[in-house]
Design a protein around this motif. Structure first.
Motif, PDB file in Angstrom:
ATOM      1  N   ASP A 167       0.827  -1.205   0.000  1.00  0.00           N
ATOM      2  CA  ASP A 167       0.000   0.000   0.000  1.00  0.00           C
ATOM      3  C   ASP A 167       0.865   1.260   0.000  1.00  0.00           C
ATOM      4  OD1 ASP A 167      -2.505  -1.089  -0.200  1.00  0.00           O
ATOM      5  OD2 ASP A 167      -2.967  -1.004   1.935  1.00  0.00           O
ATOM      6  N   ARG A 168       2.029   1.194   0.651  1.00  0.00           N
ATOM      7  CA  ARG A 168       2.951   2.336   0.622  1.00  0.00           C
ATOM      8  C   ARG A 168       3.458   2.569  -0.798  1.00  0.00           C
ATOM      9  NH1 ARG A 168       8.545   3.783   2.056  1.00  0.00           N
ATOM     10  NH2 ARG A 168       9.177   1.607   2.262  1.00  0.00           N
ATOM     11  N   LEU A 169       3.756   1.488  -1.504  1.00  0.00           N
ATOM     12  CA  LEU A 169       4.170   1.610  -2.900  1.00  0.00           C
ATOM     13  C   LEU A 169       3.044   2.171  -3.754  1.00  0.00           C
ATOM     14  CD1 LEU A 169       6.340  -1.406  -4.129  1.00  0.00           C
ATOM     15  CD2 LEU A 169       6.703   1.033  -4.535  1.00  0.00           C
ATOM     16  N   ALA A 170       1.820   1.734  -3.483  1.00  0.00           N
ATOM     17  CA  ALA A 170       0.669   2.238  -4.226  1.00  0.00           C
ATOM     18  C   ALA A 170       0.531   3.740  -4.049  1.00  0.00           C
ATOM     19  CB  ALA A 170      -0.606   1.527  -3.768  1.00  0.00           C
ATOM     20  N   GLU A 171       0.798   4.218  -2.825  1.00  0.00           N
ATOM     21  CA  GLU A 171       0.726   5.658  -2.564  1.00  0.00           C
ATOM     22  C   GLU A 171       1.885   6.391  -3.221  1.00  0.00           C
ATOM     23  OE1 GLU A 171       0.541   8.781   1.239  1.00  0.00           O
ATOM     24  OE2 GLU A 171       0.440   6.611   1.573  1.00  0.00           O
ATOM     25  N   LEU A 172       3.081   5.814  -3.145  1.00  0.00           N
ATOM     26  CA  LEU A 172       4.258   6.453  -3.736  1.00  0.00           C
ATOM     27  C   LEU A 172       4.132   6.584  -5.251  1.00  0.00           C
ATOM     28  CD1 LEU A 172       7.104   4.677  -1.712  1.00  0.00           C
ATOM     29  CD2 LEU A 172       6.585   7.123  -1.673  1.00  0.00           C
ATOM     30  N   THR A 173       3.528   5.581  -5.883  1.00  0.00           N
ATOM     31  CA  THR A 173       3.404   5.568  -7.340  1.00  0.00           C
ATOM     32  C   THR A 173       2.094   6.160  -7.837  1.00  0.00           C
ATOM     33  OG1 THR A 173       2.486   3.321  -7.274  1.00  0.00           O
ATOM     34  CG2 THR A 173       4.877   3.530  -7.542  1.00  0.00           C
ATOM     35  N   ASN A 174       1.133   6.374  -6.928  1.00  0.00           N
ATOM     36  CA  ASN A 174      -0.205   6.828  -7.312  1.00  0.00           C
ATOM     37  C   ASN A 174      -0.903   5.792  -8.190  1.00  0.00           C
ATOM     38  OD1 ASN A 174      -2.405   8.522  -7.276  1.00  0.00           O
ATOM     39  ND2 ASN A 174      -1.647   9.901  -8.859  1.00  0.00           N
ATOM     40  N   VAL A 175      -0.725   4.515  -7.829  1.00  0.00           N
ATOM     41  CA  VAL A 175      -1.386   3.405  -8.517  1.00  0.00           C
ATOM     42  C   VAL A 175      -2.230   2.665  -7.489  1.00  0.00           C
ATOM     43  CG1 VAL A 175      -1.013   1.157  -9.616  1.00  0.00           C
ATOM     44  CG2 VAL A 175       0.306   3.132 -10.348  1.00  0.00           C
ATOM     45  N   ARG A 176      -3.533   2.842  -7.567  1.00  0.00           N
ATOM     46  CA  ARG A 176      -4.412   2.287  -6.536  1.00  0.00           C
ATOM     47  C   ARG A 176      -4.802   0.841  -6.815  1.00  0.00           C
ATOM     48  NH1 ARG A 176      -9.175   6.319  -5.150  1.00  0.00           N
ATOM     49  NH2 ARG A 176      -9.258   4.913  -3.347  1.00  0.00           N
ATOM     50  N   VAL A 177      -4.848   0.457  -8.078  1.00  0.00           N
ATOM     51  CA  VAL A 177      -5.152  -0.928  -8.451  1.00  0.00           C
ATOM     52  C   VAL A 177      -3.833  -1.572  -8.841  1.00  0.00           C
ATOM     53  CG1 VAL A 177      -6.491  -2.425  -9.975  1.00  0.00           C
ATOM     54  CG2 VAL A 177      -7.421  -0.207  -9.282  1.00  0.00           C
ATOM     55  N   TYR A 178      -3.348  -2.491  -8.016  1.00  0.00           N
ATOM     56  CA  TYR A 178      -1.977  -2.956  -8.202  1.00  0.00           C
ATOM     57  C   TYR A 178      -1.820  -4.455  -7.967  1.00  0.00           C
ATOM     58  CZ  TYR A 178      -1.685  -3.017  -3.063  1.00  0.00           C
ATOM     59  OH  TYR A 178      -1.894  -3.279  -1.728  1.00  0.00           O
ATOM     60  N   GLY A 179      -0.665  -4.938  -8.381  1.00  0.00           N
ATOM     61  CA  GLY A 179      -0.257  -6.314  -8.111  1.00  0.00           C
ATOM     62  C   GLY A 179       1.249  -6.363  -8.084  1.00  0.00           C
ATOM     63  N   GLY A 180       1.797  -7.465  -7.622  1.00  0.00           N
ATOM     64  CA  GLY A 180       3.248  -7.555  -7.576  1.00  0.00           C
ATOM     65  C   GLY A 180       3.724  -8.919  -7.150  1.00  0.00           C
ATOM     66  N   ASP A 181       5.035  -9.043  -7.065  1.00  0.00           N
ATOM     67  CA  ASP A 181       5.677 -10.284  -6.653  1.00  0.00           C
ATOM     68  C   ASP A 181       6.616  -9.994  -5.499  1.00  0.00           C
ATOM     69  OD1 ASP A 181       4.622 -11.928  -8.843  1.00  0.00           O
ATOM     70  OD2 ASP A 181       5.915 -10.708 -10.105  1.00  0.00           O
ATOM     71  N   CYS A 182       6.689 -10.933  -4.576  1.00  0.00           N
ATOM     72  CA  CYS A 182       7.538 -10.783  -3.410  1.00  0.00           C
ATOM     73  C   CYS A 182       8.201 -12.119  -3.089  1.00  0.00           C
ATOM     74  CB  CYS A 182       6.702 -10.308  -2.217  1.00  0.00           C
ATOM     75  SG  CYS A 182       7.624 -10.123  -0.678  1.00  0.00           S
ATOM     76  N   ILE A 183       9.437 -12.071  -2.637  1.00  0.00           N
ATOM     77  CA  ILE A 183      10.112 -13.267  -2.147  1.00  0.00           C
ATOM     78  C   ILE A 183      10.090 -13.247  -0.625  1.00  0.00           C
ATOM     79  CG2 ILE A 183      12.251 -14.597  -2.082  1.00  0.00           C
ATOM     80  CD1 ILE A 183      10.955 -14.504  -4.830  1.00  0.00           C
TER      81      ILE A 183
END
Length: 260
Positions: free
Chosen positions: A208-224
């Motif tokens: 959610d912090r990344l979503a705020e930093l990028t201004n992308v509210r609908v998001y997805g990603g990968d994490c290890i």
């Protein structure tokens, strides 16, 4: 309300054309059930936007410029999409903001990604076992005209895919090794999932912090997730297909109205 939905061009949906289309269709149907008028358009055919709001999966520079200048509230915001698509700029932002992510140097190999745009084919994301392979891969990518590149160290652990719609409480995560769903097959590099314990709340907060930093509210990603529970976000994308949780995601996205 009149709402325009913009389909993503097929070149930005490698091996995911139908899945990407399906999530936007699901959101549009949800909005129609709520009483809104919904129209659809391909990003390659977008000429302008006359609506009260726009839900867009577009990624081309031309479409993003049209959306940016339309004066219509848009989800996701064109500036945020442009940032997520420029992998080098996104990587620099994440490192500057100390987002949990892989180091640049490591002893388990490297990942090389094109830095000037999203992956459009398998060769845009390359695993290199050592620095010699990395040097060759960088030369090959440069020969394709891709001078901006992103390098990160390979991290051992469970690969976890996450999906969210910030501001709605919607957040889900899955292990690709459990269901076998893959775009390019790179998920196999991390092997079977051990389901190491980790803080889901920490992952959600970081996403959610990344979503705020990028201004992308609908998001997805990968994490290890490493064996000690530590997190390393290896990818963050604007508007994924949500194929594992489409109906729930469509309901959450339908609550958004965009930003100008």
């Amino acid at each position: 309300m009149k709402i325009v939905c913009v389909y993503r061009d097929e070149r930005f949906s490698p091996n995911s054309v139908e899945k990407d289309r399906a999530i936007l269709d699901a959101v549009g149907e949800r909005l129609r059930q709520m009483g809104h008028a919904v129209d659809y358009v391909r990003e390659s055919e977008l000429q302008g936007v006359e609506a009260d709001a726009c839900l867009s999966m577009a990624r081309s520079a031309e479409a993003l410029d049209l959306l940016r200048n339309s004066g219509v509230p848009v989800v996701n915001h064109p500036d945020g999409v442009a940032l997520c698509c420029h992998r080098k700029a996104l990587d620099e932002l994440m490192r500057r903001e100390h987002v949990a992510m892989p180091p640049i140097q490591g002893s388990e190999g490297y990942w090389l990604k094109r830095g000037d745009g999203p992956a459009e084919q398998k060769d845009d994301i390359v695993f290199c076992a050592n620095e010699e392979e990395l040097a060759v891969a960088r030369q090959r990518m440069s020969a394709r005209g891709i001078s901006e590149q992103v390098v990160s160290a390979h991290v051992k652990g469970d690969l976890v895919k996450f999906y969210g719609v910030s501001g709605t409480g919607f957040f889900r995560y899955y292990y690709p090794a459990d269901d076998g769903i893959s775009k390019f097959g790179d998920e196999r590099r991390n092997g079977v999932a051990h389901h190491y314990g980790f803080s889901v709340e920490s992952l959600r907060e970081e996403a959610d912090r990344l979503a705020e930093l990028t201004n992308v509210r609908v998001y997805g990603g990968d994490c290890i997730v490493a064996d000690d529970g530590s997190l390393a976000i290896i990818d963050f994308n604007d508007w994924p297909s949500f194929s594992r949780c489409r109906d729930e995601a469509a309901q959450a996205i339908g609550e958004l109205r965009g930003e100008r």
